[in-house]
Scaffold this active site. Sequence first.
Site, PDB file in Angstrom:
ATOM      1  N   TYR A 226      18.668 -22.549  -3.377  1.00 16.82           N
ATOM      2  CA  TYR A 226      20.102 -22.264  -3.818  1.00 16.82           C
ATOM      3  C   TYR A 226      20.978 -23.231  -3.534  1.00 16.82           C
ATOM      4  O   TYR A 226      21.998 -23.236  -2.782  1.00 16.82           O
ATOM      5  CB  TYR A 226      20.666 -20.893  -3.126  1.00 16.82           C
ATOM      6  CG  TYR A 226      19.755 -19.623  -2.888  1.00 16.82           C
ATOM      7  CD1 TYR A 226      19.607 -18.829  -3.969  1.00 16.82           C
ATOM      8  CD2 TYR A 226      18.969 -19.659  -1.592  1.00 16.82           C
ATOM      9  CE1 TYR A 226      18.803 -17.622  -3.771  1.00 16.82           C
ATOM     10  CE2 TYR A 226      18.175 -18.487  -1.850  1.00 16.82           C
ATOM     11  CZ  TYR A 226      18.171 -17.508  -2.668  1.00 16.82           C
ATOM     12  OH  TYR A 226      17.335 -16.458  -2.641  1.00 16.82           O
TER      13      TYR A 226
ATOM     14  N   CYS B 299      26.774 -15.826   4.135  1.00 19.09           N
ATOM     15  CA  CYS B 299      28.391 -15.319   3.672  1.00 19.09           C
ATOM     16  C   CYS B 299      28.337 -13.700   3.828  1.00 19.09           C
ATOM     17  O   CYS B 299      29.514 -13.150   3.515  1.00 19.09           O
ATOM     18  CB  CYS B 299      28.704 -15.712   2.153  1.00 19.09           C
ATOM     19  SG  CYS B 299      27.506 -14.820   0.949  1.00 19.09           S
TER      20      CYS B 299
ATOM     21  N   GLU C 203      31.493 -16.427   7.464  1.00 22.39           N
ATOM     22  CA  GLU C 203      30.384 -17.115   6.966  1.00 22.39           C
ATOM     23  C   GLU C 203      29.612 -17.537   8.576  1.00 22.39           C
ATOM     24  O   GLU C 203      30.631 -17.801   9.463  1.00 22.39           O
ATOM     25  CB  GLU C 203      30.696 -18.476   6.289  1.00 22.39           C
ATOM     26  CG  GLU C 203      29.778 -19.063   5.894  1.00 22.39           C
ATOM     27  CD  GLU C 203      29.721 -19.102   4.180  1.00 22.39           C
ATOM     28  OE1 GLU C 203      29.075 -19.792   3.532  1.00 22.39           O
ATOM     29  OE2 GLU C 203      30.802 -18.128   3.894  1.00 22.39           O
TER      30      GLU C 203
ATOM     31  N   GLN D 295      32.438 -24.326  -2.623  1.00 22.99           N
ATOM     32  CA  GLN D 295      32.989 -23.634  -1.510  1.00 22.99           C
ATOM     33  C   GLN D 295      34.351 -23.466  -1.392  1.00 22.99           C
ATOM     34  O   GLN D 295      35.125 -24.419  -1.769  1.00 22.99           O
ATOM     35  CB  GLN D 295      32.571 -24.577  -0.149  1.00 22.99           C
ATOM     36  CG  GLN D 295      31.201 -24.445  -0.154  1.00 22.99           C
ATOM     37  CD  GLN D 295      30.548 -23.370   0.610  1.00 22.99           C
ATOM     38  OE1 GLN D 295      31.398 -22.544   1.044  1.00 22.99           O
ATOM     39  NE2 GLN D 295      29.063 -23.574   0.453  1.00 22.99           N
TER      40      GLN D 295
ATOM     41  N   GLU E 157      17.863 -25.010  -7.757  1.00 30.17           N
ATOM     42  CA  GLU E 157      18.984 -24.464  -8.143  1.00 30.17           C
ATOM     43  C   GLU E 157      18.965 -23.917  -9.486  1.00 30.17           C
ATOM     44  O   GLU E 157      18.166 -24.625 -10.415  1.00 30.17           O
ATOM     45  CB  GLU E 157      20.299 -25.237  -8.066  1.00 30.17           C
ATOM     46  CG  GLU E 157      21.743 -24.989  -8.834  1.00 30.17           C
ATOM     47  CD  GLU E 157      22.250 -23.564  -8.270  1.00 30.17           C
ATOM     48  OE1 GLU E 157      22.401 -22.517  -9.181  1.00 30.17           O
ATOM     49  OE2 GLU E 157      22.108 -23.435  -7.096  1.00 30.17           O
TER      50      GLU E 157
ATOM     51  N   ASP F 263      20.804 -20.975   1.730  1.00 32.76           N
ATOM     52  CA  ASP F 263      22.376 -20.413   1.644  1.00 32.76           C
ATOM     53  C   ASP F 263      22.407 -19.470   0.432  1.00 32.76           C
ATOM     54  O   ASP F 263      22.827 -19.569  -0.474  1.00 32.76           O
ATOM     55  CB  ASP F 263      23.449 -21.581   1.610  1.00 32.76           C
ATOM     56  CG  ASP F 263      24.675 -21.152   1.371  1.00 32.76           C
ATOM     57  OD1 ASP F 263      25.196 -19.951   1.644  1.00 32.76           O
ATOM     58  OD2 ASP F 263      25.715 -22.158   1.141  1.00 32.76           O
TER      59      ASP F 263
END
Length: 365
Positions: A217, A323, A357, A189, A238, A298
């Site tokens: 994710y 995002c 975001e 981030q 992931e 996400d």
Amino acid sequence: MQNTLHTEDYELQLAEKINRLKSLMAPYAAPEPEVFSSSKSHYRMRAEFRIWHDGDDLFHIMFDKETKERIRIESFPVASQLINDMMVELLPLLKKSELLRHKLFQIDYLSTLSNKLIISLLYHKKLGDEWITEAKQLKADLIAKGFDVQVIGRASKTKIMLDHDYVDEILPVNGKEMIYRQVENSFTQPNAQVNIKMLEWAINATQNSTGDLLELYCGNGNFSLALAQNFNKVLATEIAKPSVQAAQYNIEANKIDNVQIIRMSAEDFTQAMKGVREFRRLDGINLADYQCNTIFVDPPRSGLDDKTVQLVQEYDHILYISCNPETLCDNLAELTKTHKVEKLALFDQFPYTHHMESGVLLTRR
């Protein structure tokens, strides 16, 4: 040239984002957004600069997106203070070494709130033992100046680490310190202070949850580990190997015993959940042991693909961090057929830009 932020315009640009998000979310009967602002300067923990050589001089540059003009950067108030301090000290040391500066074309910086830093030096040449010797001296000089720094050299098909390629970030989340290993050249981030606010919002949004959590994710476990306190178990996926390895480390470092990370794409995991295919990576993991009432996503800027949207709709509660509000709304057009938007948040990760975001919590109708 000093890159300048118009901090006096911050509240205005944030208000414009709030209004845009409200407008985008109006068709979905969303509540008023909770708004989480950013620091007005020194908020970005990563920065990348091209390096320009001019005789014996070299300096950081950026290119104007419209004119393609080179802009010399002496300071960069978008980036953390630690990055700015390093920029000042690093270039004079590089200038003194012909080997380190020769064919150097880019420097990447990754900083943390825990005052650790990675600098990656990118070259258009082969790197060998002589470069390592000079780079070790560079690192020693930087440590002598008070920096806790890792130095990495990159060239075509080459990556040289003097020690390792990660730093360990420490984030205060709801009064508790969370450790997050961050790997060079992997996603983290960008705005650490806003990330803390995102984690705290997500924890609050899922309080009093029942059952287990499924996350797609998951990256280095940024959300998985913070949310684990609200669920019996967490199952997270992931695809990027460095992120999975970092997540496994973070589970141990934070002494969390109810999180399982699987290295799979969201698309493959969707097929596994539906019984379409079997995967060796799921050997020893019985998906039936998980009673996931909540799913957390996400996704990248492109949003969720159609099959994953269908998977997500099978859960009672959907926590979605986005995002890209446009692709979020594309997904909500389908998700709101089965679910209702209960909570909405705006996180100003990227001040002074069009990007924002956002977060939504949906519950089954």
